[in-house]
Design a protein around this motif. Structure first.
Motif, PDB file in Angstrom:
ATOM      1  N   LEU A   1     -19.558  -4.591 -37.676  1.00 42.79           N
ATOM      2  CA  LEU A   1     -20.918  -4.998 -38.037  1.00 42.79           C
ATOM      3  C   LEU A   1     -21.010  -6.508 -38.191  1.00 42.79           C
ATOM      4  O   LEU A   1     -21.948  -7.142 -37.720  1.00 42.79           O
ATOM      5  CB  LEU A   1     -21.342  -4.325 -39.345  1.00 42.79           C
ATOM      6  N   ILE A   2     -19.993  -7.075 -38.850  1.00 45.56           N
ATOM      7  CA  ILE A   2     -20.016  -8.527 -39.044  1.00 45.56           C
ATOM      8  C   ILE A   2     -19.965  -9.256 -37.710  1.00 45.56           C
ATOM      9  O   ILE A   2     -20.716 -10.187 -37.456  1.00 45.56           O
ATOM     10  CB  ILE A   2     -18.861  -8.983 -39.957  1.00 45.56           C
ATOM     11  N   LEU A   3     -19.055  -8.807 -36.835  1.00 44.75           N
ATOM     12  CA  LEU A   3     -18.947  -9.445 -35.528  1.00 44.75           C
ATOM     13  C   LEU A   3     -20.253  -9.350 -34.757  1.00 44.75           C
ATOM     14  O   LEU A   3     -20.689 -10.308 -34.117  1.00 44.75           O
ATOM     15  CB  LEU A   3     -17.818  -8.798 -34.708  1.00 44.75           C
ATOM     16  N   THR A   4     -20.857  -8.157 -34.810  1.00 52.44           N
ATOM     17  CA  THR A   4     -22.132  -7.988 -34.101  1.00 52.44           C
ATOM     18  C   THR A   4     -23.184  -8.924 -34.667  1.00 52.44           C
ATOM     19  O   THR A   4     -23.947  -9.548 -33.928  1.00 52.44           O
ATOM     20  CB  THR A   4     -22.626  -6.532 -34.212  1.00 52.44           C
ATOM     21  N   ALA A   5     -23.202  -9.038 -36.012  1.00 56.80           N
ATOM     22  CA  ALA A   5     -24.180  -9.934 -36.635  1.00 56.80           C
ATOM     23  C   ALA A   5     -23.964 -11.369 -36.170  1.00 56.80           C
ATOM     24  O   ALA A   5     -24.913 -12.089 -35.841  1.00 56.80           O
ATOM     25  CB  ALA A   5     -24.070  -9.838 -38.158  1.00 56.80           C
ATOM     26  N   VAL A   6     -22.691 -11.791 -36.144  1.00 53.18           N
ATOM     27  CA  VAL A   6     -22.378 -13.148 -35.691  1.00 53.18           C
ATOM     28  C   VAL A   6     -22.843 -13.347 -34.252  1.00 53.18           C
ATOM     29  O   VAL A   6     -23.457 -14.357 -33.913  1.00 53.18           O
ATOM     30  CB  VAL A   6     -20.855 -13.423 -35.811  1.00 53.18           C
ATOM     31  N   ALA A   7     -22.550 -12.352 -33.405  1.00 56.76           N
ATOM     32  CA  ALA A   7     -22.925 -12.465 -31.996  1.00 56.76           C
ATOM     33  C   ALA A   7     -24.430 -12.600 -31.845  1.00 56.76           C
ATOM     34  O   ALA A   7     -24.927 -13.418 -31.078  1.00 56.76           O
ATOM     35  CB  ALA A   7     -22.403 -11.250 -31.221  1.00 56.76           C
ATOM     36  N   PHE A   8     -25.172 -11.787 -32.630  1.00 56.46           N
ATOM     37  CA  PHE A   8     -26.625 -11.856 -32.547  1.00 56.46           C
ATOM     38  C   PHE A   8     -27.165 -13.200 -33.007  1.00 56.46           C
ATOM     39  O   PHE A   8     -28.064 -13.774 -32.394  1.00 56.46           O
ATOM     40  CB  PHE A   8     -27.257 -10.729 -33.391  1.00 56.46           C
TER      41      PHE A   8
END
Lengths: 199, 229, 196
Positions: free
Chosen positions: B9-16
Motif C-alpha cells: 500500500l505504501i509503495l502504491t501510494a508513493v507511486a501515485f
C-alpha cells in the motif's frame, strides 16, 4: 541479413562503444569489484543477466504502455523501478544458488541497481531508435547482451591487471584509486583503437 | 499477511504521488517543449530554403517509414522556381543523425541543418560547432572579432551547392577553411571532422536515401494530381 | 549541530568524488566542458537537496525493508522534474547533457546520502548536507572539465583558447577523463600526506 545487423550491434557495444572504457558508464562496480578475477566474473555474469532482462522489460513497457498512453515522461521512473525489481530477484537467486558468491559480491550486488550502465543501456535502446524497427525487441536484448559482455570484458581486464598490481612496488600516494584510474585510462586508450572500425 | 499488504500500500501510494506530481509538471512544460521543436524546425526551414515561400507541407509514408517534406516556391526573374525540403536521418556513431535538407530544382543542395544528433562531444558533435572568430582571451579583454550570432556550423555549411545527382565524396582535409571551397566544389565533396568520418558518412547516407524518398513522394504527388503540375 | 560544518564537509573533507569515491559516472562523462559541468552540478544539487529534504521528512513513515524502492521513486521524481524543465527551458543544455540527465537517478551520491544521512537526520541538516555535497561534486566536476576542455578542445566556455592549435582529442574522450581524475586523486593523496 538480420544476423549481420545483430552481430554488428554486438561487436559495436562490446568493443567500439564499450560501456565502461568508452562511454564511461558502470564505473562504481568497475572500481569496486575488479580486485579479484573470480568475483569480477561473478559480477559480470549477474550484470549481463540483469541487462538483458532489463532491455526486454523496459522495451515492452516503453512500446506498449508509455507511448500509447502518452506518458513517456514516466520512462525514467518506470525503468529504474523495473531494474530495482530485477536486481532483487537476482539477489535472491544468487543467495540460494551460490552463497559464497553472494558473500564475495557483498554490497555490490544490490548496487547493480545504481549501476549507470544498466539504466544506461535501457535508455540507449530507446535512443537508438529500435522502437520503430521490426526486430526492435531482439535488437534491444542483443544490445543489452553486448553491453553486459563489454562490461564484463572491461572488468576482467581490470581485475587481471589489479591482481598483478598488488605485487608491484607502487609509490605510496599512487596506491589504490589513483593507479587504478591511470590503468583504466590506458585501457581506454587501447580501446580507442577500435573506434572508426567499419562493420 | 500484514507484512505484505502494508508495504504494498505504501509503495502504491508513493507511486501515485510521484505520477501525480510529474503529470502536473509535464502539463506545464509540454507546450514549451512543443513550441521549441516547432521553432527550431521553422528556423531551419528558413535557413535552407532562403527566400522561398512554403506552398506545401506533407507527411507521408515511404518504405514503411514516415517521410516529412515541404515544397517551396519563389519568383526568379518573373518565373516561379521550386525548391524542396525534407527530413533525413541515418545512423551515426552514437545514434541517428537527423537533418533537414533543402534542394533546388536542379538537385543541388541549398543547405542542410542538423536537427538532432548524439555524437561524441569533441568528435562527431563538432558537426554543430561554429567556427568562432572569438577567443576566450579576446572576450576577456573586450575584443570582439565578429558577431557569432549569424554564423552557421562549418560542417553543415559546406554542403550548400553540392549536387545530389552524383555521389558526395569525403575528403580528409581537416577543419573547413575558405581556401578549400573551390576544390571541394569541383570534386563534389565535403571535408570530414578529424577523427569523426562516421558522422560525415551518416549525413551523406541520409541525404542520398532522403533524396530517393523525395523523388518517390513527388512522383506520387504528380500521379495523384493527374499529371498536372 | 553545527550547520556550517554540515554544509562544508561535502566540499573537501568528505568530497563525494575524491574522498568517498561515489558518483564517478557522470563525473567522467560530463566533464567535457565547463558549461556542461555547471549545468550538471545545478541539476544534481537540485535533485540531491530535494530528495534529502523529502527523505528526511518521511523517514518516520518508511518501512525499513522497502526503503530502497521508495527512495528511488522520490529521487526519480525529482530527476524527471529536472528533465522536463531543462527540455522546456534550456533545450541546448538538455541536448548537451543527453542521457546523463535521467542517469542522475543512479548517481550513487544521491542514493548514498539518502541512505546514510537524510534517513537519519533532521530536515535542515539534510538539506545542508545535500547542498554541500552538490557543491563538492560541482567543484570537482568543474576542475576536471577545466583541464579536459582546455587541453582536449582548445576551448573554455565554448571560446577558443589558442587560435590555430590542434588540441589533444584523447583528453576529451574516455582516456583523458580517467587520467585526469587519477592524477587529481594522486594530488589529493600528496596534499593529505603532507598535512598529516
Amino acid at each position: 541479413m538480420e544476423i549481420k545487423i545483430l552481430l554488428g550491434i554486438l561487436i559495436s557495444t562490446i568493443f567500439i562503444n564499450n560501456y565502461v572504457l568508452s562511454q564511461m558508464l558502470g564505473l562504481c562496480p568497475f572500481l569496486g569489484v575488479s580486485k579479484k578475477l573470480d568475483s569480477a566474473l561473478g559480477m559480470g555474469l549477474a550484470v549481463i543477466f540483469v541487462m538483458v532482462m532489463a532491455s526486454f522489460f523496459t522495451y515492452l513497457i516503453y512500446k506498449f504502455i508509455l507511448i500509447p498512453y502518452d506518458i513517456v515522461y514516466l520512462s525514467t521512473i518506470s525503468f529504474i523501478l523495473v531494474i530495482a525489481a530485477l536486481v532483487q530477484l537476482v539477489e535472491m537467486v544468487i543467495q540460494k544458488v551460490s552463497p559464497s558468491l553472494y558473500q564475495a559480491l557483498g554490497i555490490f550486488l544490490p548496487l547493480i541497481t545504481t549501476n549507470c550502465a544498466v539504466l544506461g543501456v535501457a535508455l540507449l535502446n530507446i535512443n537508438s531508435g529500435f522502437i520503430t524497427s521490426k526486430m526492435g525487441l531482439l535488437e534491444s536484448m542483443v544490445q543489452g547482451l553486448g553491453a553486459g559482455l563489454g562490461f564484463t570484458l572491461a572488468l576482467l581486464l581490470m581485475a587481471g591487471i589489479r591482481e598483478r598490481l598488488e605485487l608491484a612496488d607502487i609509490p605510496k600516494n599512487l596506491k589504490g584509486l589513483p593507479i587504478t584510474f591511470i590503468t583504466a585510462g590506458l585501457l581506454a586508450l587501447a580501446f580507442l583503437g577500435f573506434s572508426g572500425m567499419k562493420i | 499477511m500484514n507484512t505484505i499488504i502494508k508495504p504494498t500500500l505504501i509503495l502504491t501510494a508513493v507511486a501515485f504521488t510521484a505520477a501525480f506530481v510529474l503529470s502536473h509538471v509535464e502539463k506545464i512544460t509540454y507546450p514549451n517543449i512543443l513550441k521549441q521543436k516547432k521553432e527550431k524546425q521553422d528556423k531551419a526551414l528558413l535557413l535552407i530554403l532562403p527566400g522561398y515561400k512554403i506552398i506545401k507541407e506533407n507527411k507521408t509514408e515511404i518504405d514503411h517509414a514516415e517521410f516529412h517534406y515541404w515544397i517551396g516556391e519563389k519568383e526568379v526573374e518573373g518565373k516561379p522556381v521550386k525548391a524542396y525540403a525534407f527530413i533525413a536521418a541515418s545512423a551515426g556513431y552514437g545514434g541517428p543523425v537527423e537533418s533537414i535538407v533543402g534542394v533546388d530544382e536542379h538537385n543541388r543542395i541549398l543547405g542542410i541543418s542538423i536537427l538532432n544528433q548524439t555524437e561524441t562531444p569533441g568528435l562527431g558533435a563538432r558537426c554543430m560547432e561554429i567556427a568562432s572568430q572569438n577567443t576566450l582571451f579576446g572576450k576577456l579583454m573586450g575584443v570582439e572579432n565578429g558577431d557569432d550570432g549569424n554564423l552557421s556550423p562549418w560542417f553543415q555549411e559546406q554542403f550548400s551547392g553540392l549536387s545530389l545527382d552524383s555521389g558526395i565524396n569525403i575528403l580528409k582535409k581537416g577543419d573547413w577553411s575558405p581556401a578549400m571551397k573551390n576544390e571541394l566544389m569541383e570534386r563534389n565533396a565535403i571535408t570530414s571532422i578529424t577523427g569523426a568520418t562516421i558522422t560525415g558518412r551518416a549525413v551523406i547516407r541520409s541525404l542520398d536515401s532522403g533524396f530517393i524518398k523525395l523523388q518517390k513522394a513527388l512522383s506520387v504527388e504528380l500521379n495523384s494530381a493527374g499529371g498536372q503540375k | 549541530m553545527n550547520y556550517w560544518s554540515e554544509f562544508k564537509k561535502g566540499i573537501w573533507a568528505k568530497n563525494p568524488i575524491l574522498v568517498i569515491g561515489i558518483g564517478m559516472c557522470p563525473t567522467l562523462a560530463v566533464s567535457t566542458s565547463v558549461s556542461n559541468a555547471f549545468w550538471m552540478t545545478l541539476a544534481t544539487t537540485f535533485v540531491l537537496t530535494g530528495s534529502n529534504l523529502i527523505v528526511s521528512l518521511v523517514k518516520g513513515f518508511v518501512p525499513d525493508h522497502i526503503r530502497m524502492p521508495i527512495f528511488i521513486s522520490i529521487i526519480a521524481t525529482f530527476v524527471t522534474v529536472v528533465e522536463l524543465m531543462l527540455n522546456a527551458f534550456q533545450p541546448g543544455v538538455f541536448k548537451a547533457l543527453g542521457i546523463f540527465i535521467p542517469l542522475i537517478v543512479v548517481n550513487c551520491i544521491i542514493l548514498g546520502r539518502a541512505e546514510e544521512f537524510a534517513s537519519k537526520n533532521g530536515i535542515i541538516t539534510s538539506m545542508l548536507d545535500g547542498l554541500g555535497m552538490g557543491l563538492g561534486f560541482g567543484l570537482t566536476l568543474s576542475a576536471l572539465a577545466f583541464v579536459r576542455e582546455s587541453l582536449g578542445a582548445n576551448k573554455l566556455f565554448g571560446l577558443t583558447l589558442i587560435p590555430g592549435m590542434q588540441p589533444s582529442t584523447a583528453m576529451i574522450l574516455a582516456p583523458g577523463a580517467f587520467f585526469t581524475l587519477g592524477l587529481m586523486l594522486w594530488g589529493m593523496n600528496v596534499i593529505n600526506s603532507r598535512k598529516g
